[in-house]
Design a protein around this motif. Structure first.
Motif, short mmCIF file in Angstrom:
data_model
loop_
_atom_site.label_atom_id
_atom_site.label_comp_id
_atom_site.label_asym_id
_atom_site.label_seq_id
_atom_site.Cartn_x
_atom_site.Cartn_y
_atom_site.Cartn_z
N ALA A 125 9.12 -7.03 9.38
CA ALA A 125 9.67 -5.68 9.22
C ALA A 125 9.02 -4.95 8.05
O ALA A 125 8.96 -3.71 8.02
CB ALA A 125 11.18 -5.74 9.03
N LEU A 126 8.51 -5.70 7.06
CA LEU A 126 7.83 -5.08 5.94
C LEU A 126 6.56 -4.37 6.38
O LEU A 126 6.03 -3.53 5.67
CB LEU A 126 7.47 -6.15 4.89
CG LEU A 126 8.63 -6.83 4.17
CD1 LEU A 126 8.12 -7.94 3.28
CD2 LEU A 126 9.41 -5.81 3.35
N PHE A 127 6.08 -4.73 7.58
CA PHE A 127 4.86 -4.13 8.11
C PHE A 127 5.16 -3.03 9.11
O PHE A 127 4.39 -2.79 10.03
CB PHE A 127 3.98 -5.22 8.73
CG PHE A 127 3.19 -5.96 7.70
CD1 PHE A 127 1.84 -5.76 7.58
CD2 PHE A 127 3.82 -6.81 6.82
CE1 PHE A 127 1.11 -6.42 6.61
CE2 PHE A 127 3.11 -7.47 5.85
CZ PHE A 127 1.76 -7.28 5.73
N ASN A 128 6.28 -2.37 8.92
CA ASN A 128 6.66 -1.27 9.79
C ASN A 128 5.54 -0.24 9.84
O ASN A 128 5.25 0.43 8.84
CB ASN A 128 7.95 -0.63 9.25
CG ASN A 128 8.46 0.44 10.17
OD1 ASN A 128 8.26 0.39 11.38
ND2 ASN A 128 9.12 1.44 9.60
N PRO A 129 4.87 -0.11 10.97
CA PRO A 129 3.72 0.81 11.04
C PRO A 129 4.14 2.26 10.92
O PRO A 129 5.13 2.69 11.50
CB PRO A 129 3.11 0.52 12.41
CG PRO A 129 4.23 -0.06 13.21
CD PRO A 129 5.10 -0.80 12.24
N GLN A 130 3.36 3.01 10.14
CA GLN A 130 3.63 4.43 9.90
C GLN A 130 2.40 5.25 10.28
O GLN A 130 1.28 4.75 10.30
CB GLN A 130 3.97 4.64 8.42
CG GLN A 130 5.18 3.88 7.92
CD GLN A 130 6.47 4.36 8.57
OE1 GLN A 130 6.63 5.57 8.82
NE2 GLN A 130 7.38 3.45 8.83
N PRO A 131 2.61 6.55 10.59
CA PRO A 131 1.46 7.41 10.87
C PRO A 131 0.46 7.35 9.71
O PRO A 131 0.84 7.39 8.54
CB PRO A 131 2.09 8.80 10.99
CG PRO A 131 3.49 8.53 11.45
CD PRO A 131 3.89 7.26 10.75
N GLY A 132 -0.80 7.22 10.03
CA GLY A 132 -1.84 7.09 9.02
C GLY A 132 -2.26 5.65 8.77
O GLY A 132 -3.32 5.40 8.19
N ARG A 149 1.47 -0.21 19.49
CA ARG A 149 0.79 0.53 20.54
C ARG A 149 1.66 1.67 21.07
O ARG A 149 1.16 2.75 21.39
CB ARG A 149 0.36 -0.41 21.66
CG ARG A 149 -0.58 -1.52 21.19
CD ARG A 149 -1.41 -2.06 22.32
NE ARG A 149 -2.37 -1.05 22.79
CZ ARG A 149 -3.11 -1.19 23.88
NH1 ARG A 149 -2.98 -2.28 24.63
NH2 ARG A 149 -3.95 -0.26 24.26
N GLU A 150 2.96 1.45 21.13
CA GLU A 150 3.87 2.51 21.57
C GLU A 150 3.86 3.68 20.58
O GLU A 150 4.05 4.83 20.97
CB GLU A 150 5.29 1.96 21.72
CG GLU A 150 5.48 1.08 22.94
CD GLU A 150 6.86 0.44 22.97
OE1 GLU A 150 7.69 0.78 22.09
OE2 GLU A 150 7.11 -0.39 23.86
N ALA A 151 3.64 3.36 19.30
CA ALA A 151 3.60 4.40 18.27
C ALA A 151 2.22 5.05 18.15
O ALA A 151 2.03 5.92 17.29
CB ALA A 151 4.01 3.80 16.92
N ASN A 152 1.27 4.63 18.99
CA ASN A 152 -0.09 5.19 18.98
C ASN A 152 -0.78 5.03 17.62
O ASN A 152 -1.49 5.93 17.15
CB ASN A 152 -0.08 6.66 19.39
CG ASN A 152 0.33 6.85 20.84
OD1 ASN A 152 -0.13 6.11 21.71
ND2 ASN A 152 1.20 7.82 21.09
N ILE A 153 -0.53 3.88 16.98
CA ILE A 153 -1.17 3.56 15.71
C ILE A 153 -2.33 2.61 15.97
O ILE A 153 -2.18 1.63 16.70
CB ILE A 153 -0.15 2.94 14.73
CG1 ILE A 153 0.87 4.01 14.34
CG2 ILE A 153 -0.84 2.36 13.51
CD1 ILE A 153 2.01 3.50 13.49
N PRO A 154 -3.51 2.89 15.43
CA PRO A 154 -4.67 2.03 15.68
C PRO A 154 -4.41 0.57 15.28
O PRO A 154 -3.80 0.30 14.24
CB PRO A 154 -5.78 2.65 14.81
CG PRO A 154 -5.35 4.06 14.60
CD PRO A 154 -3.85 4.04 14.56
N LEU A 155 -4.88 -0.34 16.11
CA LEU A 155 -4.64 -1.77 15.90
C LEU A 155 -5.92 -2.55 16.15
O LEU A 155 -6.59 -2.36 17.16
CB LEU A 155 -3.54 -2.27 16.84
CG LEU A 155 -3.30 -3.78 16.88
CD1 LEU A 155 -2.83 -4.30 15.53
CD2 LEU A 155 -2.29 -4.13 17.97
#
Length: 282
Positions: A125-132, A149-155
């Motif tokens: 949970a500490l790695f909660n992806p954020q925009p940017g 991937r659902e949040a459209n954050i590059p992985l």
């Protein structure tokens, strides 16, 4: 700075110089399953005081050799330090057993020193992806992959097998660890300590804001990792060795015998400080 495997052996020896380590009571390696999909992934080194060190046993198909080693009783009743010293070996069997021993030593010393583990913080949970963010993974974490991937954050995912490599918009699977250099957060499976890739992985994570290593086998002391820029360790603490082993033999979930914990760099005193509060070696 010595390689991370050598650093872990140095720390184990320093601990053994300060306090008598309980001997190895048993090594648990699950019997082979009739079907490949039913194979158990983990074994354990159990010390006489009940400390348990979990180890991943499916690296390089080492299970038969591990079973032979257990049947020989080579380490029965011996100090776990003897097994831990093989962590610098290139032999996958010896390295696997050594990681189990290091994890058992860590379990023993953290308990002996009264260190209070954090059971409430979710390491992932500490790695909660954020925009940017640009997220990086070493190993595949399915629940988090879906969220990212659902949040459209590059992985970017680092894998060992070339046949798994793929590229598509916002999603890269590659064997090239240099792709991690653009990642802001990196999550690593604890098995990277077994395939000698960790030093190279961390060299490519220097720009990341946060780096974590998690998994059931991340029961080792965090000092060498914190020295190299990792800031979070998420492991599994076995509270009841007998219940844990029974669940393993019955191929059941570990349940209340095991608890996940998180150690963060900020607030962790270091193994030297922990040892300073103990008496001398008996």
């Amino acid at each position: 700075m010595p390689g991370i495997s050598h650093r872990y052996v140095q720390i184990a020896e320093a601990i053994a110089d300060r306090i008598m380590l309980p001997p190895i009571e048993m090594i648990y390696i699950p019997l082979p399953a009739d079907e490949p999909g039913c194979r158990q992934k983990f074994g354990a080194v159990v010390l006489a005081d009940g400390s348990v060190g979990i180890m991943f046993i499916l690296m390089d198909d080492t299970t038969p050799q591990l079973q032979q080693c257990v049947e020989s009783q080579r380490y029965q009743g011996k100090s776990p330090l003897l097994m831990a010293r093989s962590f610098t070996s290139t032999d996958p069997v010896q390295k696997t057993l050594a990681l189990g021993a290091l994890n058992a030593i860590a379990r023993f010393i953290l308990h002996k020193c009264g260190y209070q583990l954090d059971y409430t913080t979710d390491s992932m949970a500490l790695f909660n992806p954020q925009p940017g963010d640009v997220m990086g993974m070493v190993g595949y974490f399915p629940p988090l992959v879906g969220r990212i991937r659902e949040a459209n954050i590059p992985l970017t995912v680092i894998e060992l097998k070339e046949e798994l490599a793929r590229r598509e918009p916002g999603f890269i699977v590659t064997t090239d660890a240099r792709e991690l250099r653009r990642c802001t957060k990196v999550l690593c499976t604890s098995t990277v300590l077994l395939n000698d890739s960790l030093d190279d992985i961390l060299q490519n994570c220097r720009q990341a804001e946060r780096v974590a290593i998690i998994g059931p086998t991340a029961g080792f002391l965090p000092d060498p990792l914190f020295e190299r820029g990792v800031d979070t360790i998420g492991g599994t603490f076995i509270e009841d060795a007998n219940a844990f082993l029974e669940n393993c033999r019955e191929q059941e979930k570990w349940g209340p015998a095991a608890r996940k914990y998180c150690i963060r760099k900020e607030g962790y005193p270091g193994y030297k400080t922990l040892l300073a509060g103990l008496g001398t070696r008996d």
